[in-house]
Design a protein around this motif. Structure first.
Motif, PDB file in Angstrom:
ATOM      1  N   ASN A   1     -38.366  -3.699   5.076  1.00 43.75           N
ATOM      2  CA  ASN A   1     -38.428  -2.434   4.338  1.00 43.75           C
ATOM      3  C   ASN A   1     -37.031  -1.862   4.104  1.00 43.75           C
ATOM      4  OD1 ASN A   1     -41.366  -2.140   4.081  1.00 43.75           O
ATOM      5  ND2 ASN A   1     -41.338  -1.959   6.311  1.00 43.75           N
ATOM      6  N   ASP A   2     -36.192  -1.938   5.133  1.00 44.58           N
ATOM      7  CA  ASP A   2     -34.791  -1.522   4.964  1.00 44.58           C
ATOM      8  C   ASP A   2     -34.113  -2.362   3.889  1.00 44.58           C
ATOM      9  OD1 ASP A   2     -34.973   0.316   7.153  1.00 44.58           O
ATOM     10  OD2 ASP A   2     -34.649  -1.354   8.542  1.00 44.58           O
ATOM     11  N   ASN A   3     -34.440  -3.639   3.881  1.00 40.57           N
ATOM     12  CA  ASN A   3     -33.844  -4.561   2.916  1.00 40.57           C
ATOM     13  C   ASN A   3     -34.236  -4.190   1.485  1.00 40.57           C
ATOM     14  OD1 ASN A   3     -32.110  -6.814   2.758  1.00 40.57           O
ATOM     15  ND2 ASN A   3     -33.814  -8.233   2.508  1.00 40.57           N
ATOM     16  N   MET A   4     -35.504  -3.835   1.292  1.00 43.47           N
ATOM     17  CA  MET A   4     -35.963  -3.418  -0.034  1.00 43.47           C
ATOM     18  C   MET A   4     -35.285  -2.118  -0.453  1.00 43.47           C
ATOM     19  SD  MET A   4     -40.016  -4.403  -0.308  1.00 43.47           S
ATOM     20  CE  MET A   4     -40.557  -3.769   1.286  1.00 43.47           C
ATOM     21  N   ASP A   5     -35.156  -1.190   0.484  1.00 40.96           N
ATOM     22  CA  ASP A   5     -34.477   0.078   0.178  1.00 40.96           C
ATOM     23  C   ASP A   5     -33.037  -0.170  -0.262  1.00 40.96           C
ATOM     24  OD1 ASP A   5     -36.769   1.459   0.890  1.00 40.96           O
ATOM     25  OD2 ASP A   5     -36.057   1.981   2.902  1.00 40.96           O
ATOM     26  N   LEU A   6     -32.346  -1.042   0.463  1.00 43.33           N
ATOM     27  CA  LEU A   6     -30.952  -1.360   0.137  1.00 43.33           C
ATOM     28  C   LEU A   6     -30.848  -2.004  -1.236  1.00 43.33           C
ATOM     29  CD1 LEU A   6     -27.956  -1.569   1.010  1.00 43.33           C
ATOM     30  CD2 LEU A   6     -28.518  -3.806   2.004  1.00 43.33           C
ATOM     31  N   ALA A   7     -31.722  -2.961  -1.521  1.00 43.53           N
ATOM     32  CA  ALA A   7     -31.672  -3.673  -2.806  1.00 43.53           C
ATOM     33  C   ALA A   7     -31.909  -2.715  -3.970  1.00 43.53           C
ATOM     34  CB  ALA A   7     -32.715  -4.792  -2.818  1.00 43.53           C
ATOM     35  N   GLU A   8     -32.901  -1.842  -3.837  1.00 41.12           N
ATOM     36  CA  GLU A   8     -33.212  -0.906  -4.921  1.00 41.12           C
ATOM     37  C   GLU A   8     -32.063   0.080  -5.135  1.00 41.12           C
ATOM     38  OE1 GLU A   8     -36.571   2.401  -6.294  1.00 41.12           O
ATOM     39  OE2 GLU A   8     -37.061   0.915  -4.740  1.00 41.12           O
ATOM     40  N   ASP A   9     -31.540   0.615  -4.056  1.00 39.92           N
ATOM     41  CA  ASP A   9     -30.447   1.579  -4.155  1.00 39.92           C
ATOM     42  C   ASP A   9     -29.200   0.919  -4.750  1.00 39.92           C
ATOM     43  OD1 ASP A   9     -29.455   4.305  -3.516  1.00 39.92           O
ATOM     44  OD2 ASP A   9     -28.090   3.216  -2.199  1.00 39.92           O
TER      45      ASP A   9
ATOM     46  N   VAL B   1     -34.480   1.481 -15.696  1.00 45.89           N
ATOM     47  CA  VAL B   1     -34.301   1.015 -14.316  1.00 45.89           C
ATOM     48  C   VAL B   1     -33.811   2.144 -13.415  1.00 45.89           C
ATOM     49  CG1 VAL B   1     -32.821  -0.434 -12.860  1.00 45.89           C
ATOM     50  CG2 VAL B   1     -33.984  -1.425 -14.828  1.00 45.89           C
ATOM     51  N   VAL B   2     -32.853   2.906 -13.911  1.00 45.24           N
ATOM     52  CA  VAL B   2     -32.275   3.986 -13.105  1.00 45.24           C
ATOM     53  C   VAL B   2     -33.304   5.082 -12.813  1.00 45.24           C
ATOM     54  CG1 VAL B   2     -30.590   5.878 -13.188  1.00 45.24           C
ATOM     55  CG2 VAL B   2     -29.900   3.570 -13.827  1.00 45.24           C
ATOM     56  N   ASN B   3     -34.179   5.354 -13.764  1.00 45.44           N
ATOM     57  CA  ASN B   3     -35.066   6.512 -13.670  1.00 45.44           C
ATOM     58  C   ASN B   3     -36.445   6.209 -13.094  1.00 45.44           C
ATOM     59  OD1 ASN B   3     -33.081   8.185 -14.837  1.00 45.44           O
ATOM     60  ND2 ASN B   3     -33.708   7.594 -16.898  1.00 45.44           N
ATOM     61  N   ASN B   4     -36.692   4.972 -12.689  1.00 46.44           N
ATOM     62  CA  ASN B   4     -38.008   4.623 -12.154  1.00 46.44           C
ATOM     63  C   ASN B   4     -37.907   4.075 -10.734  1.00 46.44           C
ATOM     64  OD1 ASN B   4     -40.371   4.808 -14.169  1.00 46.44           O
ATOM     65  ND2 ASN B   4     -38.726   3.973 -15.420  1.00 46.44           N
ATOM     66  N   ASP B   5     -38.835   4.504  -9.876  1.00 50.83           N
ATOM     67  CA  ASP B   5     -38.961   3.874  -8.567  1.00 50.83           C
ATOM     68  C   ASP B   5     -39.532   2.477  -8.755  1.00 50.83           C
ATOM     69  OD1 ASP B   5     -38.043   6.120  -7.244  1.00 50.83           O
ATOM     70  OD2 ASP B   5     -40.041   6.965  -6.982  1.00 50.83           O
ATOM     71  N   PHE B   6     -39.072   1.532  -7.960  1.00 45.68           N
ATOM     72  CA  PHE B   6     -39.557   0.166  -8.065  1.00 45.68           C
ATOM     73  C   PHE B   6     -40.937   0.068  -7.403  1.00 45.68           C
ATOM     74  CE2 PHE B   6     -35.061  -1.974  -8.192  1.00 45.68           C
ATOM     75  CZ  PHE B   6     -34.709  -1.120  -9.226  1.00 45.68           C
ATOM     76  N   VAL B   7     -41.836  -0.631  -8.057  1.00 43.23           N
ATOM     77  CA  VAL B   7     -43.161  -0.892  -7.481  1.00 43.23           C
ATOM     78  C   VAL B   7     -43.028  -1.968  -6.409  1.00 43.23           C
ATOM     79  CG1 VAL B   7     -45.488  -1.746  -7.958  1.00 43.23           C
ATOM     80  CG2 VAL B   7     -44.323  -0.286  -9.628  1.00 43.23           C
ATOM     81  N   ARG B   8     -43.696  -1.787  -5.274  1.00 41.44           N
ATOM     82  CA  ARG B   8     -43.652  -2.774  -4.196  1.00 41.44           C
ATOM     83  C   ARG B   8     -45.062  -3.275  -3.913  1.00 41.44           C
ATOM     84  NH1 ARG B   8     -39.180  -0.095   0.013  1.00 41.44           N
ATOM     85  NH2 ARG B   8     -37.687   0.500  -1.623  1.00 41.44           N
ATOM     86  N   LEU B   9     -45.219  -4.568  -3.955  1.00 43.31           N
ATOM     87  CA  LEU B   9     -46.515  -5.164  -3.655  1.00 43.31           C
ATOM     88  C   LEU B   9     -46.322  -6.576  -3.138  1.00 43.31           C
ATOM     89  CD1 LEU B   9     -48.389  -6.378  -6.848  1.00 43.31           C
ATOM     90  CD2 LEU B   9     -46.031  -5.566  -6.940  1.00 43.31           C
ATOM     91  N   SER B  10     -47.364  -7.109  -2.522  1.00 48.93           N
ATOM     92  CA  SER B  10     -47.261  -8.441  -1.948  1.00 48.93           C
ATOM     93  C   SER B  10     -47.415  -9.508  -3.032  1.00 48.93           C
ATOM     94  CB  SER B  10     -48.341  -8.646  -0.880  1.00 48.93           C
ATOM     95  OG  SER B  10     -49.627  -8.730  -1.489  1.00 48.93           O
ATOM     96  N   TYR B  11     -46.911 -10.688  -2.718  1.00 51.94           N
ATOM     97  CA  TYR B  11     -47.084 -11.853  -3.592  1.00 51.94           C
ATOM     98  C   TYR B  11     -48.572 -12.064  -3.879  1.00 51.94           C
ATOM     99  CZ  TYR B  11     -47.552 -16.901  -4.592  1.00 51.94           C
ATOM    100  OH  TYR B  11     -47.902 -18.127  -5.116  1.00 51.94           O
ATOM    101  N   THR B  12     -49.395 -11.940  -2.849  1.00 54.49           N
ATOM    102  CA  THR B  12     -50.840 -12.155  -3.007  1.00 54.49           C
ATOM    103  C   THR B  12     -51.425 -11.189  -4.017  1.00 54.49           C
ATOM    104  OG1 THR B  12     -51.033 -12.984  -0.738  1.00 54.49           O
ATOM    105  CG2 THR B  12     -53.060 -12.194  -1.792  1.00 54.49           C
ATOM    106  N   GLU B  13     -51.052  -9.906  -3.928  1.00 54.35           N
ATOM    107  CA  GLU B  13     -51.536  -8.916  -4.902  1.00 54.35           C
ATOM    108  C   GLU B  13     -51.024  -9.249  -6.299  1.00 54.35           C
ATOM    109  OE1 GLU B  13     -51.783  -4.714  -2.565  1.00 54.35           O
ATOM    110  OE2 GLU B  13     -49.822  -5.718  -2.531  1.00 54.35           O
TER     111      GLU B  13
END
Length: 464
Positions: A254-262, A297-309
């Protein structure tokens, strides 16, 4: 004293004597006056030089052609024409280098393919000037981002014995005479007398060494060239490219996703703030949706979901006839760009981060989930590009990592140093890789990755 064109165009010091130096973009005029558009690479914009014909030698003005290199001294005056605030009334012109009609970048509609064949000259065009000024700015943004957040810039080796990705697509490094190779009793090449005394290759990633640094310095990033001997002639692949790879101790997925998005938002925002003129030019001439997409890209939060979904959404779209995919989609497949772009561009209409991929399609070092089938991997998916970042939480368990290495048949003798980080004070840690050229591809709107690196290295192509 030379003044750069970018500073001339910002100046209102009318009446001052100035000197500019650069290359002729165009020349037009009449019997009485010539108008010369001069560019020195500092900006997408040209400065207009006004040369009264009766003040200059006729033979000198004949040498002022597209591509010629000049030094011009004159008076800075307020422009009477539209499109620029200032221009230079020339009093002296020196031709440093003439340019004949064979100059390949004449002002006409050359294709990008044509310009790739003349990559040493395409840098002088407006389009490629814009691309490489943006590339510079993105490099500055990357260093600034990590420096401000306490990361350490760490240099990993270019010559290595480890295949981080496990794909075996590496360029070999040797000093051996290829016409007279010494072999052992089994017929295998004997590298004992080679420079390093063993088989070595150009790196495919600095990640493994980066992990060593993260478990000592806390948070590091690498930014350097990497090499893949993948025989792939696509608009998204290069044999030599640059990678940014942060690695952070104590970060989970989760920290990794936060870092990548930021991080990616910071880079795009930097481009919007610092490359306005070049982006507006590319938006007009290359991709009319570029600025809209960057702001998206700048103005939208990234959607997070699993590969399965994600697979379930893709299967449903195919079954309902909403989308006809060229490549079949099912659980366990490595998603193609068309699948990734459907999720981003059509289904969610936002950037997407996919997580928890099947372990069979991911690298050995990724942390295994409790289901025994998936790993804590993440891919950041962007419009037009598809995957732009790939990363994971790393497996910190010595036993699990050793078992996975054995399962994949990776030679343990090559991994002892990597496993030591799990033997001696192991810790949770995560990281990701961003292909620099993929970032530049997105930020510039260019369609082919060969057009965002100065001298592309691809199969059967190593010119310049």
């Amino acid at each position: 004293m030379r003044t750069k064109v970018i500073d001339i165009l910002r100046s209102t010091n009318y009446g001052a004597e100035v000197t500019v130096k650069g290359w002729v973009r165009t020349k037009r005029g009449s019997k009485s006056v010539n108008f010369i558009a001069l560019n020195d690479g500092s900006t997408i914009h040209n400065v207009q030089i006004v040369a009264d014909v009766d003040k200059f030698d006729e033979e000198l003005l004949k040498k002022v052609t597209t591509g010629a290199c000049l030094a011009v001294t004159g008076t800075l005056v307020e422009s009477q024409g539209a499109g620029q605030a200032a221009e230079i009334q020339a009093t002296d012109i020196v031709v440093y280098g003439t340019c004949d009609a064979e100059y390949p970048m004449q002002k006409k509609g050359q294709t990008f393919e044509f310009m790739r064949q003349h990559a040493h000259m395409r840098l002088r065009t407006n389009t490629f000037g814009a691309v490489f000024r943006i590339r510079h700015n993105m490099a500055m943004a990357i260093h600034q981002y990590f420096h401000e957040r306490g990361f350490f810039y760490f240099h990993t080796p270019i010559i290595t014995t480890s295949d981080c990705e496990g794909a075996g697509q590496m360029f070999q490094v040797t000093t051996k005479n290829l016409y007279d190779l010494k072999k052992d009793a089994d017929g295998k090449i004997d590298y004992s007398d080679d420079f390093f005394g063993k088989t070595t290759s150009l790196t495919v990633s600095g990640q493994l060494e980066g992990e060593l640094a993260a478990t000592a310095l806390g948070a590091i990033y690498t930014f350097g060239p990497t090499f893949r001997a993948e025989n792939s002639n696509t608009p998204r692949h290069l044999a030599e490219f640059w990678m940014i790879e942060p690695e952070v101790a104590f970060n989970d997925i989760n920290d990794n996703m936060d870092l990548a998005e930021d991080f990616i938002k910071y880079c795009v925002r930097w481009a919007l703030d610092n490359c306005k003129d070049d982006l507006e030019f590319l938006n007009k001439m290359v991709d009319k949706t570029l600025l809209e997409r960057l702001n998206f890209v700048v103005n939208n939060d990234f959607v997070r979901l699993s590969y399965t979904e994600g697979v379930e959404i893709l299967e449903a779209a195919a079954k309902a006839g909403k989308k006809a995919f060229e490549f079949p989609v099912y659980w366990g497949v490595d998603l193609a760009s068309e699948h990734e772009r459907y999720l981003v561009e059509e289904h969610f209409q936002k950037p997407v981060i996919l997580t928890d991929y099947p372990k069979e399609i991911k690298a050995f070092y990724m942390k295994q989930n409790e289901d025994g089938k998936t790993v804590r991997a993440m891919d950041v998916l962007f419009p037009q590009i598809g995957e732009i970042i790939g990363g994971s939480e790393r497996e910190e368990s010595y036993e699990k990592l050793t078992a996975r290495i054995n399962e994949l048949g990776i030679p343990m003798k090559d991994m002892w140093w990597y496993l030591d980080t799990r033997r001696f004070g192991t810790c949770p840690h995560s990281g990701f890789g961003l292909g620099f050229e993929r970032l530049i591809l997105f930020v510039t709107g260019m369609q082919n990755i060969r057009d965002v690196i100065p001298f592309p290295r691809t199969p059967k192509s190593a010119e310049f």
